[in-house]
Design a protein around this motif. Structure first.
Motif, PDB file in Angstrom:
ATOM      1  N   VAL A  39      -4.581  -0.771  -0.046  1.00 24.02           N
ATOM      2  CA  VAL A  39      -3.619  -1.148   0.981  1.00 24.02           C
ATOM      3  C   VAL A  39      -2.396  -0.251   0.820  1.00 24.02           C
ATOM      4  O   VAL A  39      -1.711  -0.295  -0.202  1.00 24.02           O
ATOM      5  N   GLY A  40      -2.132   0.577   1.823  1.00 23.72           N
ATOM      6  CA  GLY A  40      -0.983   1.468   1.749  1.00 23.72           C
ATOM      7  C   GLY A  40      -1.301   2.799   1.097  1.00 23.72           C
ATOM      8  O   GLY A  40      -2.469   3.128   0.832  1.00 23.72           O
ATOM      9  N   GLU A  41      -0.248   3.566   0.812  1.00 26.07           N
ATOM     10  CA  GLU A  41      -0.397   4.942   0.336  1.00 26.07           C
ATOM     11  C   GLU A  41       0.438   5.194  -0.923  1.00 26.07           C
ATOM     12  O   GLU A  41       1.121   6.213  -1.026  1.00 26.07           O
ATOM     13  N   ARG A  42       0.414   4.268  -1.875  1.00 27.57           N
ATOM     14  CA  ARG A  42       1.164   4.480  -3.118  1.00 27.57           C
ATOM     15  C   ARG A  42       0.630   5.716  -3.840  1.00 27.57           C
ATOM     16  O   ARG A  42      -0.585   5.876  -4.011  1.00 27.57           O
ATOM     17  N   GLU A  43       1.513   6.582  -4.301  1.00 30.40           N
ATOM     18  CA  GLU A  43       1.085   7.843  -4.892  1.00 30.40           C
ATOM     19  C   GLU A  43       0.264   7.631  -6.163  1.00 30.40           C
ATOM     20  O   GLU A  43      -0.696   8.362  -6.411  1.00 30.40           O
ATOM     21  N   ASP A  44       0.630   6.618  -6.982  1.00 30.89           N
ATOM     22  CA  ASP A  44      -0.147   6.394  -8.197  1.00 30.89           C
ATOM     23  C   ASP A  44      -1.557   5.898  -7.864  1.00 30.89           C
ATOM     24  O   ASP A  44      -2.530   6.250  -8.548  1.00 30.89           O
ATOM     25  N   ASP A  45      -1.692   5.096  -6.792  1.00 26.77           N
ATOM     26  CA  ASP A  45      -3.019   4.673  -6.345  1.00 26.77           C
ATOM     27  C   ASP A  45      -3.839   5.876  -5.886  1.00 26.77           C
ATOM     28  O   ASP A  45      -5.023   6.015  -6.226  1.00 26.77           O
ATOM     29  N   LEU A  46      -3.208   6.748  -5.108  1.00 19.73           N
ATOM     30  CA  LEU A  46      -3.907   7.925  -4.583  1.00 19.73           C
ATOM     31  C   LEU A  46      -4.356   8.841  -5.715  1.00 19.73           C
ATOM     32  O   LEU A  46      -5.466   9.398  -5.682  1.00 19.73           O
ATOM     33  N   SER A  47      -3.519   8.980  -6.731  1.00 19.16           N
ATOM     34  CA  SER A  47      -3.863   9.829  -7.868  1.00 19.16           C
ATOM     35  C   SER A  47      -5.066   9.268  -8.619  1.00 19.16           C
ATOM     36  O   SER A  47      -6.008  10.003  -8.953  1.00 19.16           O
ATOM     37  N   TYR A  48      -5.044   7.953  -8.877  1.00 21.93           N
ATOM     38  CA  TYR A  48      -6.180   7.341  -9.586  1.00 21.93           C
ATOM     39  C   TYR A  48      -7.439   7.395  -8.725  1.00 21.93           C
ATOM     40  O   TYR A  48      -8.540   7.626  -9.237  1.00 21.93           O
TER      41      TYR A  48
END
Length: 285
Positions: A39-48
């Motif tokens: 949900v959303g575009e958090r950079e740490d989520d995208l990196s993982y």
């Protein structure tokens, strides 16, 4: 000089084994598949997510992404989770958290089927860890610690192991997993009296305190093995662990680095859980 316990070496060995297991499943017409729900575009989520997707590709595990905007409703997310639960061709689900503030974390976690909870976030998975049964999966970071100790040949039977940190993500589950390997476990936290003295008595020290460099030379003694779970950014903008590496490394017998330690193994564990979930569906696990 202490021995550096490279997580990259462990990840390479796990990857080789998982490639073979994945191929064995495909020979039976089963394609292990991971659902990524974000949900959303958090950079740490995208990196993982990039790291997990890359590891899946290397091993041969398929990835299906379910991405919702940050302003999506909780009901929309629950509908996606229900879809994942019901799809027999999806074997595991990685649900990124924290969720937006307008969503209730507990309600969403409970909606995910434990058998597809490859990141160990549901109550069912945690119950499996504490009961020592195969229900769901343990949190990936906690299992990564165990994989490193196993890879480097540490027999935990009877060993004095101290865990610093009592979160449900690492501290408590890794303590239970260590107990299952017959270690004698001490769990430290912010209210522990004279924590450095307690830590110095351990043969193996697992540090998941969530604070950069909190464990310094006063916490360790010669001959110890130190597993540093922390991932922090220091004042210079560089990644560092919960252990003050430069101060501790000359004292102890072996230590995991940051970066290149526990974090390097975590995505391998995640993909391994997907493969095991697929094996369970056909009686191979």
């Amino acid at each position: 000089m202490s021995t550096i316990l490279s997580g990259k070496e462990v990840a390479a060995a796990l990857t080789d084994a998982l490639v073979q297991r994945t191929q064995a499943l495909k020979d039976r017409g089963i394609s292990p598949t991971l659902a990524i729900v974000r949900v959303g575009e958090r950079e740490d989520d995208l990196s993982y997510e990039r790291g997990a997707t890359k590891r899946c590709e290397k091993i041969g595990v398929a990835v299906r992404s379910f991405v919702l905007p940050a302003n999506a409703s909780q009901e929309e997310l629950l509908q996606v989770i229900d879809q994942v639960n019901r799809d027999p061709e999806i074997h595991g689900c990685l649900l990124f958290r924290p969720l937006p503030k307008h969503m209730d974390d507990e309600t969403v976690r409970r909606a995910l089927a434990p058998e597809k909870d490859v990141d160990g976030i549901t109550d069912g998975s945690l119950a499996g860890v504490f009961a020592g049964v195969k229900r769901g999966f343990p949190p990936c970071t906690a299992q990564a610690c165990m994989e490193i100790l196993a890879h480097y040949g540490y027999d935990l039977t009877g060993k004095r192991v101290t865990v610093v940190g009592r979160s449900l993500v690492v501290g408590k589950p890794v303590a239970m997993m260590l107990l299952q390997k017959n270690a004698t476990v001490t769990l430290c936290h912010t209210r522990t009296v004279d924590m450095p003295a307690v830590c110095r008595e351990a043969e193996i020290l697992v540090v998941a305190a969530g604070k950069a460099g909190v464990v310094d030379a006063s916490y360790v003694s010669p001959g110890q093995v130190v597993v540093d779970v922390g991932i922090n950014v220091n004042a210079e903008g560089k990644l560092c662990g919960d252990v003050a590496f430069d101060a501790v490394e000359p004292v102890v017998d072996a230590i995991t680095p940051v970066p290149g330690g526990v974090g390097s193994v975590t995505t391998c564990v995640l993909v391994g859980h997907v493969v095991e979930a697929a094996e369970r569906t056909c009686g191979m696990a």
